[in-house]
Design a protein around this motif. Structure first.
Motif, PDB file in Angstrom:
ATOM      1  N   LEU A   1       0.816  -1.214   0.000  1.00  0.00           N
ATOM      2  CA  LEU A   1       0.000   0.000   0.000  1.00  0.00           C
ATOM      3  C   LEU A   1       0.851   1.265   0.000  1.00  0.00           C
ATOM      4  N   ILE A   2       2.148   1.104   0.183  1.00  0.00           N
ATOM      5  CA  ILE A   2       3.014   2.262   0.406  1.00  0.00           C
ATOM      6  C   ILE A   2       3.725   2.717  -0.869  1.00  0.00           C
ATOM      7  N   PHE A   3       4.548   1.846  -1.426  1.00  0.00           N
ATOM      8  CA  PHE A   3       5.411   2.250  -2.533  1.00  0.00           C
ATOM      9  C   PHE A   3       4.844   1.851  -3.896  1.00  0.00           C
TER      10      PHE A   3
ATOM     11  N   ALA B   1       6.772   1.712   7.579  1.00  0.00           N
ATOM     12  CA  ALA B   1       5.318   1.596   7.390  1.00  0.00           C
ATOM     13  C   ALA B   1       4.975   0.337   6.607  1.00  0.00           C
ATOM     14  N   PHE B   2       5.764   0.048   5.579  1.00  0.00           N
ATOM     15  CA  PHE B   2       5.541  -1.153   4.768  1.00  0.00           C
ATOM     16  C   PHE B   2       5.702  -2.416   5.614  1.00  0.00           C
ATOM     17  N   ASP B   3       6.778  -2.469   6.418  1.00  0.00           N
ATOM     18  CA  ASP B   3       7.039  -3.647   7.257  1.00  0.00           C
ATOM     19  C   ASP B   3       5.913  -3.902   8.250  1.00  0.00           C
ATOM     20  N   GLU B   4       5.266  -2.827   8.684  1.00  0.00           N
ATOM     21  CA  GLU B   4       4.182  -2.962   9.657  1.00  0.00           C
ATOM     22  C   GLU B   4       2.812  -3.099   8.996  1.00  0.00           C
ATOM     23  N   ALA B   5       2.814  -3.189   7.663  1.00  0.00           N
ATOM     24  CA  ALA B   5       1.563  -3.271   6.893  1.00  0.00           C
ATOM     25  C   ALA B   5       0.641  -2.095   7.207  1.00  0.00           C
TER      26      ALA B   5
END
Length: 388
Positions: A18-20, A266-270
């Motif tokens: 959802l981030i990059f 943020a990506f690692d934490e979904a």
């Protein structure tokens, strides 16, 4: 064993990213279509290079500025623009970028240039005269039947000069049809150049000032649009990254690293959003990695000196060089270096940005002394020291 990159959790995470949308623009080596807030410097480079389009050797140029002020990007941007026009006008010009952390001697630089320009030269084994002659022969004849012009970009030139002297500049500036663009973080790097070379260099100097917070915000906004999915950045993320980087002497690389690391957290934490909390934790991560990397490359004696500085800092002591030497010898026991050698270590640690020194006067008849202060987080340093 199944391929780890086909792991179901990793696969699902990538598909639900959802981030990059593209991380590449957050790399400081990425060259955007437009370099914001560096138009003036790029135009100055162009003014000094434009003569090559009339088959005249261009002026030598030196770019000064602290890390992350756009020197390398501006030189590469001007290179792409010049190559495009030269190709349209059938001018035979080559612009070769050399990072002096990778090529640290005159021989290595000349051999690499020869190889890139089609002349095989071994990485070692020839005499200096042989490699110089091989390099210069490129400008006497070429397969294109045209006059070859070469512009050599020497990035972080101070590293090469410090290790190997100014022979490379002497050779390049005394070779027909060759121009040099030097890049340095240090205004005083010419102290490493002898007068005869300074005379033949005769360079035009261009200064790159640090970016302000507003300028960094513009840079990050442009890169964020290319890198992040729409709406994932909280409104305070870019201003916070910009403000933090402005305090780091206007370093755009640091700003980009902050934004990228915040996104990765943020990506690692979904997470569906990148927040100011991610930025703050990204700062801690970057500082920890920097300190750990620096410490891992330091000689044992410098690691011991840092441990002594840390101990005195924790004791709220004013750290003079005499007091530091006492604490250092307590740690090193019989393996300590001399008091005079400690000053070399202090200078090296200051250049790395881990400590700072300030000379103060003790008053009339009492002389002057150096006060040493830690410039990185105590906890980070302590963790790094005891995990080496």
């Amino acid at each position: 064993m199944a391929n780890i990159f086909e792991d179901e959790e990793l696969f699902t995470k990538r598909r639900k990213n959802l981030i990059f949308k593209d991380k590449k623009p957050l790399d400081h080596r990425f060259l955007p279509e437009k370099l914001v807030h560096r138009d003036e410097q790029i135009k100055e480079i162009a003014k000094n290079w434009v003569d090559v389009l009339d088959n005249v050797t261009p002026s030598n140029v030196t770019l000064y500025g602290k890390t992350g002020t756009g020197k390398t990007a501006a030189s590469k941007f001007a290179r792409e623009q010049l190559i495009e026009v030269a190709c349209n006008e059938s001018i035979f010009v080559k612009i070769e970028y050399i990072r002096c952390t990778d090529y640290t001697t005159e021989y290595q630089v000349l051999a690499e240039l020869c190889n890139r320009l089609g002349r095989d030269v071994p990485s070692r084994g020839w005499t200096k005269a042989e490699v110089v002659n091989a390099f210069r022969s490129l400008f006497r004849t070429n397969a294109f039947g045209k006059k070859l012009h070469l512009i050599v970009i020497l990035d972080e030139i101070d590293i090469l000069l410090d290790k190997d002297g100014d022979g490379i500049l002497y050779t390049l500036t005394r070779t027909d049809n060759v121009a040099v663009l030097s890049i340095s973080n240090y205004l005083d790097f010419k102290n490493l150049i002898k007068s005869r070379v300074t005379s033949s260099l005769n360079d035009k100097e261009i200064v790159f000032p640090p970016y302000g917070a507003d300028q960094l915000s513009d840079i990050l906004s442009e890169r964020a649009e290319l890198s992040f999915n729409e709406g994932v950045l909280d409104s305070d993320v870019i201003p916070l990254c910009s403000a933090m980087a402005a305090k780091e002497e206007g370093d755009a690389r640091y700003a980009l690293d902050l934004l990228k690391n915040a996104g990765e957290l943020a990506f690692d934490e979904a997470s569906k959003k990148v927040t100011s909390d991610h930025v703050k934790r990204a700062k801690d991560r970057i500082e920890h990695n920097k300190v750990s990397e620096i410490l891992s490359t330091l000689p044992l004696q410098q690691q011991r000196l840092l441990e002594a500085i840390l101990n005195l800092t924790k004791q709220k002591e004013e750290i003079t060089s005499g007091k530091l030497y006492e604490a250092y010898t307590d740690i090193s026991k019989k393996d300590a270096v001399t008091y005079r050698r400690i000053f070399d270590f202090i200078n090296e640690l200051e250049l790395l940005g881990i400590i700072s020194t300030n000379t103060v006067s003790r008053g009339r008849g009492k002389g002057r002394t150096n006060i040493i202060k830690l410039q990185c987080d105590e906890t980070l340093l302590e963790t790094a020291i005891y995990t080496i």
